[in-house]
Scaffold this motif. Sequence first.
Motif, PDB file in Angstrom:
ATOM      1  N   VAL A   6     -10.417 -11.808   3.441  1.00  0.00           N
ATOM      2  CA  VAL A   6      -9.859 -10.689   2.503  1.00  0.00           C
ATOM      3  C   VAL A   6      -9.105  -9.672   3.380  1.00  0.00           C
ATOM      4  CG1 VAL A   6     -10.038  -8.481   1.248  1.00  0.00           C
ATOM      5  CG2 VAL A   6     -11.474 -10.833   0.522  1.00  0.00           C
ATOM      6  N   HIS A   7      -9.747  -9.462   4.637  1.00  0.00           N
ATOM      7  CA  HIS A   7      -9.049  -8.788   5.686  1.00  0.00           C
ATOM      8  C   HIS A   7      -7.853  -9.195   5.885  1.00  0.00           C
ATOM      9  CE1 HIS A   7      -8.841  -6.344   9.756  1.00  0.00           C
ATOM     10  NE2 HIS A   7      -8.688  -5.641   8.785  1.00  0.00           N
ATOM     11  N   PHE A   8      -7.729 -10.397   6.478  1.00  0.00           N
ATOM     12  CA  PHE A   8      -6.630 -11.223   6.755  1.00  0.00           C
ATOM     13  C   PHE A   8      -5.327 -11.228   5.912  1.00  0.00           C
ATOM     14  CE2 PHE A   8      -3.963 -14.958   6.769  1.00  0.00           C
ATOM     15  CZ  PHE A   8      -3.460 -14.810   8.045  1.00  0.00           C
ATOM     16  N   MET A   9      -5.891 -11.748   4.625  1.00  0.00           N
ATOM     17  CA  MET A   9      -4.808 -11.588   3.498  1.00  0.00           C
ATOM     18  C   MET A   9      -4.234 -10.156   3.180  1.00  0.00           C
ATOM     19  SD  MET A   9      -4.400 -14.918   2.694  1.00  0.00           S
ATOM     20  CE  MET A   9      -3.727 -15.144   1.142  1.00  0.00           C
ATOM     21  N   THR A  10      -5.029  -9.195   3.285  1.00  0.00           N
ATOM     22  CA  THR A  10      -4.402  -7.788   3.030  1.00  0.00           C
ATOM     23  C   THR A  10      -3.604  -7.413   4.095  1.00  0.00           C
ATOM     24  OG1 THR A  10      -6.580  -7.279   2.051  1.00  0.00           O
ATOM     25  CG2 THR A  10      -5.331  -5.590   2.956  1.00  0.00           C
ATOM     26  N   ARG A  11      -3.840  -7.846   5.265  1.00  0.00           N
ATOM     27  CA  ARG A  11      -2.775  -7.575   6.687  1.00  0.00           C
ATOM     28  C   ARG A  11      -1.495  -8.540   6.460  1.00  0.00           C
ATOM     29  NH1 ARG A  11      -0.980 -10.332  10.558  1.00  0.00           N
ATOM     30  NH2 ARG A  11      -0.267  -9.348  12.653  1.00  0.00           N
ATOM     31  N   LEU A  12      -1.538  -9.553   5.913  1.00  0.00           N
ATOM     32  CA  LEU A  12      -0.453 -10.329   5.586  1.00  0.00           C
ATOM     33  C   LEU A  12       0.341  -9.872   4.351  1.00  0.00           C
ATOM     34  CD1 LEU A  12       0.982 -12.946   6.349  1.00  0.00           C
ATOM     35  CD2 LEU A  12      -0.328 -14.136   4.760  1.00  0.00           C
ATOM     36  N   GLN A  13      -0.167  -9.479   3.220  1.00  0.00           N
ATOM     37  CA  GLN A  13       0.333  -8.778   2.048  1.00  0.00           C
ATOM     38  C   GLN A  13       1.145  -7.572   2.714  1.00  0.00           C
ATOM     39  OE1 GLN A  13      -2.100  -7.311  -0.911  1.00  0.00           O
ATOM     40  NE2 GLN A  13      -0.294  -8.032  -2.540  1.00  0.00           N
ATOM     41  N   ARG A  14       0.441  -6.641   3.493  1.00  0.00           N
ATOM     42  CA  ARG A  14       1.125  -5.520   3.828  1.00  0.00           C
ATOM     43  C   ARG A  14       2.222  -5.680   4.896  1.00  0.00           C
ATOM     44  NH1 ARG A  14      -4.590  -2.169   4.622  1.00  0.00           N
ATOM     45  NH2 ARG A  14      -4.860  -1.435   2.555  1.00  0.00           N
ATOM     46  N   GLN A  15       2.013  -6.684   5.627  1.00  0.00           N
ATOM     47  CA  GLN A  15       3.090  -7.050   6.590  1.00  0.00           C
ATOM     48  C   GLN A  15       4.402  -7.427   5.791  1.00  0.00           C
ATOM     49  OE1 GLN A  15       2.105  -9.884   9.678  1.00  0.00           O
ATOM     50  NE2 GLN A  15       4.083 -10.717   9.692  1.00  0.00           N
ATOM     51  N   LEU A  16       4.020  -8.200   4.710  1.00  0.00           N
ATOM     52  CA  LEU A  16       5.459  -8.436   4.018  1.00  0.00           C
ATOM     53  C   LEU A  16       5.837  -7.446   3.020  1.00  0.00           C
ATOM     54  CD1 LEU A  16       4.052 -11.925   2.598  1.00  0.00           C
ATOM     55  CD2 LEU A  16       5.821 -11.748   4.043  1.00  0.00           C
ATOM     56  N   LEU A  17       5.061  -6.625   2.746  1.00  0.00           N
ATOM     57  CA  LEU A  17       5.419  -5.443   1.989  1.00  0.00           C
ATOM     58  C   LEU A  17       6.310  -4.408   2.832  1.00  0.00           C
ATOM     59  CD1 LEU A  17       2.366  -4.724  -0.301  1.00  0.00           C
ATOM     60  CD2 LEU A  17       4.800  -5.503  -1.006  1.00  0.00           C
ATOM     61  N   LEU A  18       6.000  -4.370   4.189  1.00  0.00           N
ATOM     62  CA  LEU A  18       6.730  -3.512   5.122  1.00  0.00           C
ATOM     63  C   LEU A  18       8.279  -3.728   5.015  1.00  0.00           C
ATOM     64  CD1 LEU A  18       4.734  -3.537   8.442  1.00  0.00           C
ATOM     65  CD2 LEU A  18       5.110  -1.387   6.881  1.00  0.00           C
ATOM     66  N   TYR A  19       8.604  -4.920   4.648  1.00  0.00           N
ATOM     67  CA  TYR A  19       9.963  -5.318   4.293  1.00  0.00           C
ATOM     68  C   TYR A  19      10.427  -5.458   3.015  1.00  0.00           C
ATOM     69  CZ  TYR A  19      10.313  -5.739   9.490  1.00  0.00           C
ATOM     70  OH  TYR A  19      10.301  -5.763  10.878  1.00  0.00           O
TER      71      TYR A  19
END
Length: 178
Positions: A68-81
Amino acid sequence: MTSDPAPLDPAVKVDLWRQRFFEAQAAAEEFILGVHGDEGVSAWIQANSRITADLLQSQRPAGESATVHFMTRLQRQLLLYDSAVTSEPQPSGTVLRNAECGILRYRRQAASAGVKLTFASPCPYCQELNTAIAARYVESDVTVSCEQSGDGCTWRAESRHVPGDGATGSPDRGGTVD
């Protein structure tokens, strides 16, 4: 005598951080590829995945699964852009759908402004890096994969042990990551 500059608008700050990160990433890619070739990029991905997995381990909130932590990080990374990302819980894990990748859009805008891009597409690098991070970080019974689709991608974090099949697994698996 000069006066202090006015504080930056929050939206301007975000744009500047994106630009600075993009510049640093492009410079690192150009240097590594120019000096070390494809082998250098592979070694960089392995070093980056090790460092990032270690950092994630130290930052993981108590009670939250690594997946969950990894997928949250990935989602937030994509949302940065400003990517068009949705998260869907599944019985076996989580699916992130990136319908329109903001990183691709940002790179296209940079290229049209005359910025020389090292990679024709960031997608193979992004996929290789993030799957390498996941391989080092998420639970051992979880597989993280990515499928490219047009200007987006779909990331899946799937456990071999589906809840209800008699196997025990993390209670966080299958939860949303937003």
